[in-house]
Design a protein around this motif. Structure first.
Motif, PDB file in Angstrom:
ATOM      1  N   MET A  86       0.865  -1.192   0.032  1.00  0.00           N
ATOM      2  CA  MET A  86      -0.088  -0.010   0.035  1.00  0.00           C
ATOM      3  C   MET A  86       0.888   1.238   0.154  1.00  0.00           C
ATOM      4  SD  MET A  86      -3.042   0.629   0.005  1.00  0.00           S
ATOM      5  CE  MET A  86      -4.577   1.473   0.535  1.00  0.00           C
ATOM      6  N   LEU A  87       0.436   2.172  -0.935  1.00  0.00           N
ATOM      7  CA  LEU A  87       1.519   3.250  -0.913  1.00  0.00           C
ATOM      8  C   LEU A  87       0.860   4.351   0.111  1.00  0.00           C
ATOM      9  CD1 LEU A  87       1.967   3.660  -4.788  1.00  0.00           C
ATOM     10  CD2 LEU A  87       3.235   2.870  -3.278  1.00  0.00           C
ATOM     11  N   ASP A  88       1.902   5.224   0.401  1.00  0.00           N
ATOM     12  CA  ASP A  88       1.601   6.255   1.823  1.00  0.00           C
ATOM     13  C   ASP A  88       1.861   7.504   0.953  1.00  0.00           C
ATOM     14  OD1 ASP A  88       1.202   7.924   3.695  1.00  0.00           O
ATOM     15  OD2 ASP A  88       3.074   7.080   4.608  1.00  0.00           O
ATOM     16  N   TYR A  89       0.696   8.062   0.377  1.00  0.00           N
ATOM     17  CA  TYR A  89       0.512   9.536  -0.421  1.00  0.00           C
ATOM     18  C   TYR A  89       1.097  10.522   0.430  1.00  0.00           C
ATOM     19  CZ  TYR A  89      -1.120   7.077  -4.350  1.00  0.00           C
ATOM     20  OH  TYR A  89      -1.148   5.801  -5.627  1.00  0.00           O
ATOM     21  N   GLU A  90       0.712  10.369   1.715  1.00  0.00           N
ATOM     22  CA  GLU A  90       1.175  11.454   2.543  1.00  0.00           C
ATOM     23  C   GLU A  90       2.383  11.396   3.393  1.00  0.00           C
ATOM     24  OE1 GLU A  90      -1.279  13.991   2.792  1.00  0.00           O
ATOM     25  OE2 GLU A  90      -2.450  12.735   1.300  1.00  0.00           O
ATOM     26  N   GLY A  91       3.217  10.406   3.152  1.00  0.00           N
ATOM     27  CA  GLY A  91       4.290  10.191   4.035  1.00  0.00           C
ATOM     28  C   GLY A  91       5.602  10.901   3.580  1.00  0.00           C
ATOM     29  N   ILE A 118       9.920   6.452  -4.981  1.00  0.00           N
ATOM     30  CA  ILE A 118      10.665   5.355  -4.095  1.00  0.00           C
ATOM     31  C   ILE A 118      10.140   4.122  -3.319  1.00  0.00           C
ATOM     32  CG2 ILE A 118      12.144   5.485  -2.015  1.00  0.00           C
ATOM     33  CD1 ILE A 118      13.006   8.160  -2.770  1.00  0.00           C
ATOM     34  N   GLN A 119       8.921   4.551  -2.863  1.00  0.00           N
ATOM     35  CA  GLN A 119       8.145   3.372  -2.325  1.00  0.00           C
ATOM     36  C   GLN A 119       7.609   2.177  -3.412  1.00  0.00           C
ATOM     37  OE1 GLN A 119       4.443   4.628   0.121  1.00  0.00           O
ATOM     38  NE2 GLN A 119       5.223   6.706  -0.184  1.00  0.00           N
ATOM     39  N   ILE A 120       7.517   2.633  -4.748  1.00  0.00           N
ATOM     40  CA  ILE A 120       7.163   1.544  -5.662  1.00  0.00           C
ATOM     41  C   ILE A 120       8.539   1.018  -5.976  1.00  0.00           C
ATOM     42  CG2 ILE A 120       6.761   1.619  -7.940  1.00  0.00           C
ATOM     43  CD1 ILE A 120       4.558   3.812  -7.992  1.00  0.00           C
ATOM     44  N   ALA A 121       9.676   1.585  -6.157  1.00  0.00           N
ATOM     45  CA  ALA A 121      10.884   0.934  -6.184  1.00  0.00           C
ATOM     46  C   ALA A 121      11.304   0.047  -5.237  1.00  0.00           C
ATOM     47  CB  ALA A 121      12.044   2.090  -6.299  1.00  0.00           C
ATOM     48  N   ASN A 122      10.955   0.315  -3.913  1.00  0.00           N
ATOM     49  CA  ASN A 122      11.036  -0.577  -2.600  1.00  0.00           C
ATOM     50  C   ASN A 122      10.186  -1.755  -2.911  1.00  0.00           C
ATOM     51  OD1 ASN A 122      12.997   1.179  -1.584  1.00  0.00           O
ATOM     52  ND2 ASN A 122      11.453   2.007  -0.100  1.00  0.00           N
ATOM     53  N   GLY A 157      17.799 -11.973 -16.260  1.00  0.00           N
ATOM     54  CA  GLY A 157      17.040 -12.029 -17.669  1.00  0.00           C
ATOM     55  C   GLY A 157      15.578 -11.980 -17.636  1.00  0.00           C
ATOM     56  N   ASP A 158      14.926 -12.229 -16.595  1.00  0.00           N
ATOM     57  CA  ASP A 158      13.454 -12.220 -16.491  1.00  0.00           C
ATOM     58  C   ASP A 158      12.789 -10.678 -16.818  1.00  0.00           C
ATOM     59  OD1 ASP A 158      12.959 -14.862 -16.038  1.00  0.00           O
ATOM     60  OD2 ASP A 158      12.845 -14.562 -13.790  1.00  0.00           O
ATOM     61  N   PRO A 159      11.903 -10.573 -17.633  1.00  0.00           N
ATOM     62  CA  PRO A 159      11.289  -9.250 -17.699  1.00  0.00           C
ATOM     63  C   PRO A 159      10.813  -8.434 -16.395  1.00  0.00           C
ATOM     64  CG  PRO A 159       9.901 -10.895 -18.947  1.00  0.00           C
ATOM     65  CD  PRO A 159      11.168 -11.518 -18.251  1.00  0.00           C
ATOM     66  N   VAL A 160      11.104  -7.219 -16.343  1.00  0.00           N
ATOM     67  CA  VAL A 160      10.520  -6.627 -15.334  1.00  0.00           C
ATOM     68  C   VAL A 160       9.088  -5.908 -15.796  1.00  0.00           C
ATOM     69  CG1 VAL A 160      11.038  -4.490 -13.778  1.00  0.00           C
ATOM     70  CG2 VAL A 160      12.783  -6.036 -14.397  1.00  0.00           C
ATOM     71  N   PRO A 161       8.251  -5.573 -14.851  1.00  0.00           N
ATOM     72  CA  PRO A 161       6.751  -4.874 -15.369  1.00  0.00           C
ATOM     73  C   PRO A 161       7.266  -3.424 -15.942  1.00  0.00           C
ATOM     74  CG  PRO A 161       6.429  -5.502 -12.986  1.00  0.00           C
ATOM     75  CD  PRO A 161       8.005  -5.829 -13.225  1.00  0.00           C
ATOM     76  N   SER A 162       6.351  -3.262 -17.245  1.00  0.00           N
ATOM     77  CA  SER A 162       6.831  -2.278 -17.842  1.00  0.00           C
ATOM     78  C   SER A 162       6.191  -1.008 -17.280  1.00  0.00           C
ATOM     79  CB  SER A 162       5.933  -2.305 -19.149  1.00  0.00           C
ATOM     80  OG  SER A 162       4.472  -2.371 -19.074  1.00  0.00           O
ATOM     81  N   GLU A 163       6.649   0.141 -17.784  1.00  0.00           N
ATOM     82  CA  GLU A 163       6.034   1.573 -17.213  1.00  0.00           C
ATOM     83  C   GLU A 163       4.585   1.384 -16.881  1.00  0.00           C
ATOM     84  OE1 GLU A 163       7.986   4.861 -19.283  1.00  0.00           O
ATOM     85  OE2 GLU A 163       9.857   4.307 -18.470  1.00  0.00           O
ATOM     86  N   ALA A 164       4.094   0.951 -18.128  1.00  0.00           N
ATOM     87  CA  ALA A 164       2.332   0.767 -18.293  1.00  0.00           C
ATOM     88  C   ALA A 164       1.934   0.085 -17.172  1.00  0.00           C
ATOM     89  CB  ALA A 164       2.136   0.421 -19.609  1.00  0.00           C
ATOM     90  N   ASP A 165       2.730  -1.106 -17.055  1.00  0.00           N
ATOM     91  CA  ASP A 165       2.109  -2.005 -15.815  1.00  0.00           C
ATOM     92  C   ASP A 165       2.181  -1.391 -14.815  1.00  0.00           C
ATOM     93  OD1 ASP A 165       1.753  -4.163 -17.942  1.00  0.00           O
ATOM     94  OD2 ASP A 165       3.695  -4.746 -17.506  1.00  0.00           O
ATOM     95  N   ILE A 166       3.310  -0.518 -14.324  1.00  0.00           N
ATOM     96  CA  ILE A 166       3.705   0.020 -13.086  1.00  0.00           C
ATOM     97  C   ILE A 166       2.441   1.061 -12.764  1.00  0.00           C
ATOM     98  CG2 ILE A 166       5.092   1.206 -11.648  1.00  0.00           C
ATOM     99  CD1 ILE A 166       7.318  -0.367 -12.958  1.00  0.00           C
ATOM    100  N   GLN A 167       2.110   1.672 -13.951  1.00  0.00           N
ATOM    101  CA  GLN A 167       1.212   2.797 -13.847  1.00  0.00           C
ATOM    102  C   GLN A 167      -0.167   2.268 -13.553  1.00  0.00           C
ATOM    103  OE1 GLN A 167       1.458   4.643 -17.697  1.00  0.00           O
ATOM    104  NE2 GLN A 167       0.101   6.210 -16.958  1.00  0.00           N
ATOM    105  N   TYR A 168      -0.423   1.170 -14.143  1.00  0.00           N
ATOM    106  CA  TYR A 168      -1.836   0.664 -13.963  1.00  0.00           C
ATOM    107  C   TYR A 168      -2.002   0.020 -12.571  1.00  0.00           C
ATOM    108  CZ  TYR A 168      -5.935  -2.563 -14.638  1.00  0.00           C
ATOM    109  OH  TYR A 168      -7.248  -3.115 -14.285  1.00  0.00           O
ATOM    110  N   GLU A 169      -0.986  -0.598 -12.089  1.00  0.00           N
ATOM    111  CA  GLU A 169      -0.870  -1.468 -10.927  1.00  0.00           C
ATOM    112  C   GLU A 169      -1.139  -0.397  -9.563  1.00  0.00           C
ATOM    113  OE1 GLU A 169       1.626  -4.492  -7.890  1.00  0.00           O
ATOM    114  OE2 GLU A 169       2.178  -4.133 -10.134  1.00  0.00           O
ATOM    115  N   PHE A 170      -0.238   0.485  -9.708  1.00  0.00           N
ATOM    116  CA  PHE A 170       0.019   1.405  -8.651  1.00  0.00           C
ATOM    117  C   PHE A 170      -0.980   2.726  -8.773  1.00  0.00           C
ATOM    118  CE2 PHE A 170       3.739  -1.088  -8.352  1.00  0.00           C
ATOM    119  CZ  PHE A 170       3.614  -1.604  -7.014  1.00  0.00           C
TER     120      PHE A 170
END
Length: 158
Positions: free
Chosen positions: A1-6, A12-16, A28-41
């Motif tokens: 869960m992201l803390d928008y007020e913290g 940085i929270q997403i990177a963690n 070599g495994d793919p990492v979620p795309s920017e669009a995937d991250i955008q949608y998920e978070f």
């Protein structure tokens, strides 16, 4: 869960969070795309991009132009294939509909707005799909009128 007020930036929270997930992946495994991250978070593309940048600067992932981000250092193992890009999936689906007779030669296919709604994607994704269909010979576009199914003799040979 992201803390928008913290006191920690959202990227940085997403990177963690992503850093923890990377521990379960191999080089070599793919990492979620920017669009995937955008949608998920539920964040802006720049926020997703900054999170990816943090992980890349730490040497945990590397990016390949046009292919995406992958686990490990750039000299890491062979990259595993990413899923087929969305615009190619849409183009393949429309080409299949044309072959199946859903859209007949010299008749219009749905416009950009309809395809954006139908596939729940960005307008640019639909435009790329249409460009691919034009390149392959499935459709042609008449300015100010729309896109139409090409005559059957212009369709690509399988």
């Amino acid at each position: 869960m992201l803390d928008y007020e913290g006191d920690t930036h959202v990227y940085i929270q997403i990177a963690n969070i992503l850093r923890e997930r990377l521990a379960n992946l191999s080089a070599g495994d793919p990492v979620p795309s920017e669009a995937d991250i955008q949608y998920e978070f539920g964040v802006a593309r720049t926020t997703a991009r900054r999170a990816i940048h943090v992980l890349r600067e730490e040497g945990l992932i590397y990016t390949v132009q046009g292919e995406g981000a992958f686990v490990g250092p750039p000299a890491g193992g062979p990259r595993k294939k990413r899923k087929v890009p969305l615009y190619q999936q849409i183009a393949t689906e429309i080409a299949g509909d044309i072959k199946a007779g859903k859209y007949r030669p010299r008749r219009p296919i749905p416009g950009e707005t309809a395809l954006v709604k139908e596939h729940d994607v960005a307008r640019e994704t639909v435009r790329r799909a249409m460009a691919l269909l034009r390149e392959q010979g499935w459709i042609y576009t008449v300015p100010q009128r729309g896109s139409y199914v090409s005559p059957e003799e212009k369709w690509p040979k399988d």
